[in-house]
Motif scaffolding. Structure first.
Motif, short mmCIF file in Angstrom:
data_model
loop_
_atom_site.label_atom_id
_atom_site.label_comp_id
_atom_site.label_asym_id
_atom_site.label_seq_id
_atom_site.Cartn_x
_atom_site.Cartn_y
_atom_site.Cartn_z
N ALA A 127 0.83 -1.21 0.00
CA ALA A 127 0.00 0.00 0.00
C ALA A 127 0.87 1.25 0.00
O ALA A 127 0.55 2.24 -0.69
N GLY A 128 1.96 1.22 0.74
CA GLY A 128 2.86 2.36 0.75
C GLY A 128 3.50 2.59 -0.60
O GLY A 128 3.66 3.75 -1.04
N LEU A 129 3.86 1.51 -1.28
CA LEU A 129 4.43 1.64 -2.61
C LEU A 129 3.41 2.21 -3.58
O LEU A 129 3.73 3.09 -4.40
N ASP A 130 2.17 1.73 -3.51
CA ASP A 130 1.12 2.26 -4.39
C ASP A 130 0.94 3.76 -4.21
O ASP A 130 0.81 4.52 -5.18
N ARG A 131 0.95 4.20 -2.95
CA ARG A 131 0.81 5.64 -2.70
C ARG A 131 2.00 6.41 -3.26
O ARG A 131 1.83 7.49 -3.86
N ALA A 132 3.19 5.84 -3.09
CA ALA A 132 4.39 6.52 -3.59
C ALA A 132 4.38 6.60 -5.12
O ALA A 132 4.80 7.62 -5.70
N LEU A 133 3.88 5.57 -5.78
CA LEU A 133 3.79 5.59 -7.24
C LEU A 133 2.83 6.70 -7.69
O LEU A 133 3.13 7.47 -8.61
N GLY A 134 1.66 6.76 -7.05
CA GLY A 134 0.69 7.79 -7.41
C GLY A 134 1.23 9.19 -7.16
O GLY A 134 1.07 10.09 -8.01
N ASP A 135 1.90 9.39 -6.03
CA ASP A 135 2.46 10.70 -5.72
C ASP A 135 3.55 11.09 -6.71
O ASP A 135 3.64 12.26 -7.13
N MET B 101 3.86 10.08 -9.85
CA MET B 101 3.25 10.42 -11.12
C MET B 101 2.66 11.83 -11.07
O MET B 101 2.82 12.62 -12.01
N ASP B 102 1.99 12.15 -9.95
CA ASP B 102 1.42 13.50 -9.79
C ASP B 102 2.51 14.57 -9.82
O ASP B 102 2.29 15.68 -10.33
N ALA B 103 3.68 14.23 -9.29
CA ALA B 103 4.77 15.19 -9.20
C ALA B 103 5.53 15.33 -10.52
O ALA B 103 6.48 16.12 -10.60
N GLY C 173 -4.17 6.42 -15.47
CA GLY C 173 -2.97 6.27 -16.28
C GLY C 173 -1.77 5.72 -15.54
O GLY C 173 -0.68 5.60 -16.12
N LEU C 174 -1.94 5.36 -14.26
CA LEU C 174 -0.80 4.90 -13.48
C LEU C 174 -0.26 3.57 -13.99
O LEU C 174 0.95 3.34 -13.95
N ALA C 175 -1.12 2.69 -14.48
CA ALA C 175 -0.66 1.39 -14.98
C ALA C 175 0.34 1.58 -16.11
O ALA C 175 1.40 0.93 -16.13
N THR C 176 0.04 2.47 -17.06
CA THR C 176 0.96 2.72 -18.17
C THR C 176 2.23 3.41 -17.68
O THR C 176 3.34 3.07 -18.10
#
Length: 267
Positions: free
Chosen positions: A175-183, A185-187, A241-244
């Motif tokens: 879950a922590g990794l998922d949040r870091a990935l989303g953050d 991408m946003d950044a 779009g996070l998967a891509t």
């Protein structure tokens, strides 16, 4: 050693058959003076008397319960030997071995269950740890699909030693990794950047909770994260779009390590 006829005693072979002791063991006990046949035939063959057989029987019993030959000789030949004390000490050792064997048996049961089920958690535990979106049928489906692979065996061996607390720690790490990935991408983190590569390495470390993940295998997973509807829905549910984007940062990291993502295989 007195002479005797064949009728006066038993040969080594006969004693071996009667007591279930090997001829080699009888010869060894003879050589070290633990149990020597009392008679000899005119032809020179050694014979065991009834008294010899009684001593051999006691030796066999003591050996069966695990006493060493030196200890057995002391018990048989020393009239002052504390036989009950020796047997109590041996009983304590046997109890310890039984405990270890019971633990081994329980471990084998868990290993068998892990190979067959994958996840040794109740449905309620799975829901509490992995969340309401978790499908308890997934482990069985995974075994049906991957049960004959090395990775499933590695996963099962890890799973066998884990309880709810360990699985909760893994779920938290994912879950922590998922949040870091989303953050990230946003950044606006770009594929191939140090930040993106660090996330790719973090993914490999977290995924190693299941089985060792090579960079080529990670590339294959990245493709699946993007192409498989269930995986894509998971990552795109975190950020559109996070998967891509995730697949792209995996590919960029692989290229930096000399791997062509277009030709990478599961190895």
């Amino acid at each position: 050693m007195p002479d005797a006829t064949d009728a006066d005693g038993l040969t080594v072979g006969q004693v071996s058959t009667r007591l279930g002791v090997t001829v080699r063991a009888l010869h060894h006990w003879d050589e070290i003076g633990l149990a020597r046949p009392s008679l000899r035939t005119a032809a020179g063959y050694r014979l065991y008397t009834a008294g010899d057989l009684e001593r051999l029987h006691r030796i066999a019993v003591y050996r069966e319960i695990g006493l060493g030959l030196d200890r057995i000789q002391a018990i048989l030949d020393d009239s002052t030997a504390d036989v009950p004390g020796a047997l109590r000490a041996q009983r304590a050792q046997v109890a310890e071995r039984i405990d270890r064997l019971q633990q081994l048996s329980a471990g084998l049961d868990r290993m068998i269950d892990a190979h067959e089920r994958g996840l040794l958690l109740t449905v309620e535990q799975q829901a509490a740890i992995f969340g309401p979106q978790w499908n308890p049928d997934w482990p069985a489906q995974a075994r049906q699909r991957y049960g004959d692979t090395t990775q499933w065996l590695q996963y099962a061996e890890r799973s066998a030693s884990r309880g709810p607390e360990e699985w909760q720690a893994i779920a938290d790490a994912i879950a922590g990794l998922d949040r870091a990935l989303g953050d990230a991408m946003d950044a606006g983190v770009t594929p191939g950047s140090p930040e993106a590569n660090q996330l790719v390495e973090r993914h490999r470390e977290v995924f190693a909770s299941y089985f060792p993940l090579t960079r080529q295998m990670q590339v294959c997973l990245g493709r699946r994260f993007e192409a498989d509807p269930a995986f894509a829905a998971h990552y795109d549910g975190i950020r559109a779009g996070l998967a891509t984007w995730f697949r792209r940062i995996i590919d960029a990291s692989a290229r930096a390590h000399g791997i062509d993502p277009d030709t990478a295989t599961w190895q």
